[in-house]
Scaffold this motif. Structure first.
Motif, PDB file in Angstrom:
ATOM      1  N   LEU A 116       0.744  -1.311  -0.032  1.00  0.00           N
ATOM      2  CA  LEU A 116      -0.124  -0.089  -0.063  1.00  0.00           C
ATOM      3  C   LEU A 116       1.003   1.263   0.069  1.00  0.00           C
ATOM      4  O   LEU A 116       1.843   1.376   0.748  1.00  0.00           O
ATOM      5  N   GLY A 117       0.636   2.326  -1.176  1.00  0.00           N
ATOM      6  CA  GLY A 117       1.550   3.451  -0.935  1.00  0.00           C
ATOM      7  C   GLY A 117       1.122   4.360   0.031  1.00  0.00           C
ATOM      8  O   GLY A 117      -0.214   4.742   0.086  1.00  0.00           O
ATOM      9  N   VAL A 118       1.980   4.635   0.788  1.00  0.00           N
ATOM     10  CA  VAL A 118       1.432   5.728   1.874  1.00  0.00           C
ATOM     11  C   VAL A 118       2.516   7.035   1.879  1.00  0.00           C
ATOM     12  O   VAL A 118       3.527   6.825   1.181  1.00  0.00           O
ATOM     13  N   LYS A 119       2.352   7.978   2.246  1.00  0.00           N
ATOM     14  CA  LYS A 119       3.147   9.079   2.566  1.00  0.00           C
ATOM     15  C   LYS A 119       3.590   9.260   4.186  1.00  0.00           C
ATOM     16  O   LYS A 119       2.696   8.620   5.010  1.00  0.00           O
ATOM     17  N   SER A 120       4.846   9.789   4.624  1.00  0.00           N
ATOM     18  CA  SER A 120       5.047   9.937   6.183  1.00  0.00           C
ATOM     19  C   SER A 120       4.824   8.460   6.692  1.00  0.00           C
ATOM     20  O   SER A 120       4.035   8.269   7.621  1.00  0.00           O
ATOM     21  N   ILE A 121       5.753   7.448   6.135  1.00  0.00           N
ATOM     22  CA  ILE A 121       5.474   6.113   6.741  1.00  0.00           C
ATOM     23  C   ILE A 121       5.700   5.787   8.287  1.00  0.00           C
ATOM     24  O   ILE A 121       5.014   5.237   8.848  1.00  0.00           O
ATOM     25  N   GLU A 122       6.557   6.643   8.844  1.00  0.00           N
ATOM     26  CA  GLU A 122       7.016   6.420  10.178  1.00  0.00           C
ATOM     27  C   GLU A 122       5.497   6.843  11.027  1.00  0.00           C
ATOM     28  O   GLU A 122       5.012   6.094  12.141  1.00  0.00           O
ATOM     29  N   GLU A 123       4.864   7.959  10.457  1.00  0.00           N
ATOM     30  CA  GLU A 123       3.719   8.273  11.179  1.00  0.00           C
ATOM     31  C   GLU A 123       2.540   7.173  11.032  1.00  0.00           C
ATOM     32  O   GLU A 123       1.944   6.995  11.900  1.00  0.00           O
ATOM     33  N   ARG A 124       2.494   6.876  10.038  1.00  0.00           N
ATOM     34  CA  ARG A 124       1.475   5.651   9.531  1.00  0.00           C
ATOM     35  C   ARG A 124       1.673   4.342  10.382  1.00  0.00           C
ATOM     36  O   ARG A 124       0.756   3.910  11.051  1.00  0.00           O
ATOM     37  N   ILE A 125       3.115   4.109  10.699  1.00  0.00           N
ATOM     38  CA  ILE A 125       3.349   2.826  11.382  1.00  0.00           C
ATOM     39  C   ILE A 125       2.926   3.356  13.115  1.00  0.00           C
ATOM     40  O   ILE A 125       2.141   2.394  13.678  1.00  0.00           O
ATOM     41  N   VAL A 126       3.078   4.575  13.704  1.00  0.00           N
ATOM     42  CA  VAL A 126       2.662   4.915  15.034  1.00  0.00           C
ATOM     43  C   VAL A 126       1.090   4.708  14.897  1.00  0.00           C
ATOM     44  O   VAL A 126       0.617   4.187  15.823  1.00  0.00           O
ATOM     45  N   GLU A 127       0.427   5.135  13.874  1.00  0.00           N
ATOM     46  CA  GLU A 127      -1.106   5.218  13.924  1.00  0.00           C
ATOM     47  C   GLU A 127      -1.525   3.602  13.881  1.00  0.00           C
ATOM     48  O   GLU A 127      -2.287   3.458  14.723  1.00  0.00           O
ATOM     49  N   LEU A 128      -1.027   2.928  13.105  1.00  0.00           N
ATOM     50  CA  LEU A 128      -1.233   1.450  13.039  1.00  0.00           C
ATOM     51  C   LEU A 128      -1.170   0.857  14.420  1.00  0.00           C
ATOM     52  O   LEU A 128      -1.995   0.075  14.926  1.00  0.00           O
ATOM     53  N   LYS A 129       0.013   1.132  15.044  1.00  0.00           N
ATOM     54  CA  LYS A 129       0.262   0.562  16.299  1.00  0.00           C
ATOM     55  C   LYS A 129      -0.672   1.108  17.394  1.00  0.00           C
ATOM     56  O   LYS A 129      -1.410   0.164  17.956  1.00  0.00           O
TER      57      LYS A 129
ATOM     58  N   ASN B  76      10.037  -0.112  12.571  1.00  0.00           N
ATOM     59  CA  ASN B  76      10.330   1.111  11.938  1.00  0.00           C
ATOM     60  C   ASN B  76      10.387   0.804  10.461  1.00  0.00           C
ATOM     61  O   ASN B  76      10.865  -0.339   9.972  1.00  0.00           O
ATOM     62  N   SER B  77      10.415   1.782   9.651  1.00  0.00           N
ATOM     63  CA  SER B  77      10.665   1.379   8.226  1.00  0.00           C
ATOM     64  C   SER B  77      12.009   0.979   7.868  1.00  0.00           C
ATOM     65  O   SER B  77      13.065   1.297   8.524  1.00  0.00           O
ATOM     66  N   ARG B  78      12.139   0.108   6.683  1.00  0.00           N
ATOM     67  CA  ARG B  78      13.581  -0.032   6.233  1.00  0.00           C
ATOM     68  C   ARG B  78      13.566  -0.067   4.884  1.00  0.00           C
ATOM     69  O   ARG B  78      12.593   0.191   3.905  1.00  0.00           O
ATOM     70  N   LEU B  79      14.674  -0.053   4.195  1.00  0.00           N
ATOM     71  CA  LEU B  79      14.858   0.122   2.816  1.00  0.00           C
ATOM     72  C   LEU B  79      14.406  -1.211   2.005  1.00  0.00           C
ATOM     73  O   LEU B  79      15.016  -2.251   2.287  1.00  0.00           O
ATOM     74  N   GLY B  80      13.484  -0.952   0.997  1.00  0.00           N
ATOM     75  CA  GLY B  80      13.211  -2.203   0.215  1.00  0.00           C
ATOM     76  C   GLY B  80      13.497  -2.048  -1.237  1.00  0.00           C
ATOM     77  O   GLY B  80      14.252  -1.114  -1.752  1.00  0.00           O
ATOM     78  N   ALA B  81      13.084  -3.004  -2.101  1.00  0.00           N
ATOM     79  CA  ALA B  81      13.185  -2.627  -3.462  1.00  0.00           C
ATOM     80  C   ALA B  81      12.896  -1.388  -4.145  1.00  0.00           C
ATOM     81  O   ALA B  81      11.929  -0.756  -3.681  1.00  0.00           O
ATOM     82  N   GLY B  82      13.722  -1.057  -5.106  1.00  0.00           N
ATOM     83  CA  GLY B  82      13.147   0.389  -5.761  1.00  0.00           C
ATOM     84  C   GLY B  82      13.759   1.450  -4.878  1.00  0.00           C
ATOM     85  O   GLY B  82      13.481   2.741  -5.058  1.00  0.00           O
ATOM     86  N   GLY B  83      14.544   1.196  -3.775  1.00  0.00           N
ATOM     87  CA  GLY B  83      14.945   2.379  -2.919  1.00  0.00           C
ATOM     88  C   GLY B  83      13.564   2.952  -1.975  1.00  0.00           C
ATOM     89  O   GLY B  83      13.909   3.959  -1.417  1.00  0.00           O
ATOM     90  N   ALA B  84      12.541   2.153  -1.929  1.00  0.00           N
ATOM     91  CA  ALA B  84      11.477   2.640  -1.092  1.00  0.00           C
ATOM     92  C   ALA B  84      11.666   2.273   0.336  1.00  0.00           C
ATOM     93  O   ALA B  84      12.270   1.319   0.760  1.00  0.00           O
ATOM     94  N   ASP B  85      10.998   3.247   1.209  1.00  0.00           N
ATOM     95  CA  ASP B  85      10.920   2.844   2.468  1.00  0.00           C
ATOM     96  C   ASP B  85       9.628   1.959   2.928  1.00  0.00           C
ATOM     97  O   ASP B  85       8.518   2.024   2.296  1.00  0.00           O
ATOM     98  N   ILE B  86      10.109   0.658   3.587  1.00  0.00           N
ATOM     99  CA  ILE B  86       8.911  -0.327   3.668  1.00  0.00           C
ATOM    100  C   ILE B  86       8.681  -0.730   4.939  1.00  0.00           C
ATOM    101  O   ILE B  86       9.741  -0.607   5.811  1.00  0.00           O
TER     102      ILE B  86
END
Ligand code: CMX
Length: 137
Positions: A81-94, A104-114
């Motif tokens: 799922l494409g998101v903006k401000s991934i760290e904030e989204r992780i906090v919201e989900l938790k 915490n986000s980490r580096l995935g394929a294509g240089g994306a934070d996942i």
């Protein structure tokens, strides 16, 4: 919170073996192939209109994808799922009680934070949050 389905991950034993189905039978353009060492997978991205398909081939028997194929066979592995401000989204989900595989986000394929949610707390689906960095210049 969610902008779009960025891509659908499909576990395969061999990218080379299935690629003609995707490029020739379905006619999807191949965007590229890369190795994601941290996940022990080789991935191929295909453009499917506004979204993408990601073929995932395990590079080691310890890879999460190798274990998935062993247990369930080849097939749909995750939805990203494409998101903006991934760290904030992780906090919201938790805060909503969702168990994150990646706190915490980490580096995935294509240089994306996942970051992955655990399927046991996400209705049985392995969902990935995915944030593409803006290209500069
Ligand atoms: N979709 C839905 N459910 C899944 C799943 C998937 N892809 N993979 C595992 N599960 C379920 C299992 O069926 C199992 O449920 P039951 O207990 O009811 O059988 C449960 O989740 C636990 O799974 P498991 O088979 O015991 O496997 P693990 O706990 O070792 O690992 C998971 C599962 C999801 C935590 C692990 O695969 C993981 O951490 N994944 C995130 C990383 C990843 O998938 N990387 C590869 C892609 C990388 C990329 O796209 O770049």
């Amino acid at each position: 919170m969610i902008n779009k389905v960025d891509h659908i991950g499909i576990a395969v034993k061999s990218i080379e073996a299935v690629l003609p189905f995707y490029t020739e039978v379905l006619g999807l353009p191949l965007l590229g192939i890369e190795e994601v060492d941290s996940q022990k997978v080789k991935v191929a991205f295909l453009k499917a209109g506004e979204t993408k398909l990601e073929l995932l081939e395990p590079m080691s028997p310890e890879s999460a994808v190798a274990k998935f194929i062993e247990k369930r066979g080849e097939g749909i592995h995750h939805v990203a799922l494409g998101v903006k401000s991934i760290e904030e989204r992780i906090v919201e989900l938790k805060e909503k009680g969702i168990r994150m595989i990646d706190e915490n986000s980490r580096l995935g394929a294509g240089g994306a934070d996942i970051a992955f949610m655990h399927p046991k707390s996400a209705a049985g689906v392995l969902f990935e949050l995915c944030e593409k960095k803006e290209k500069k210049g």
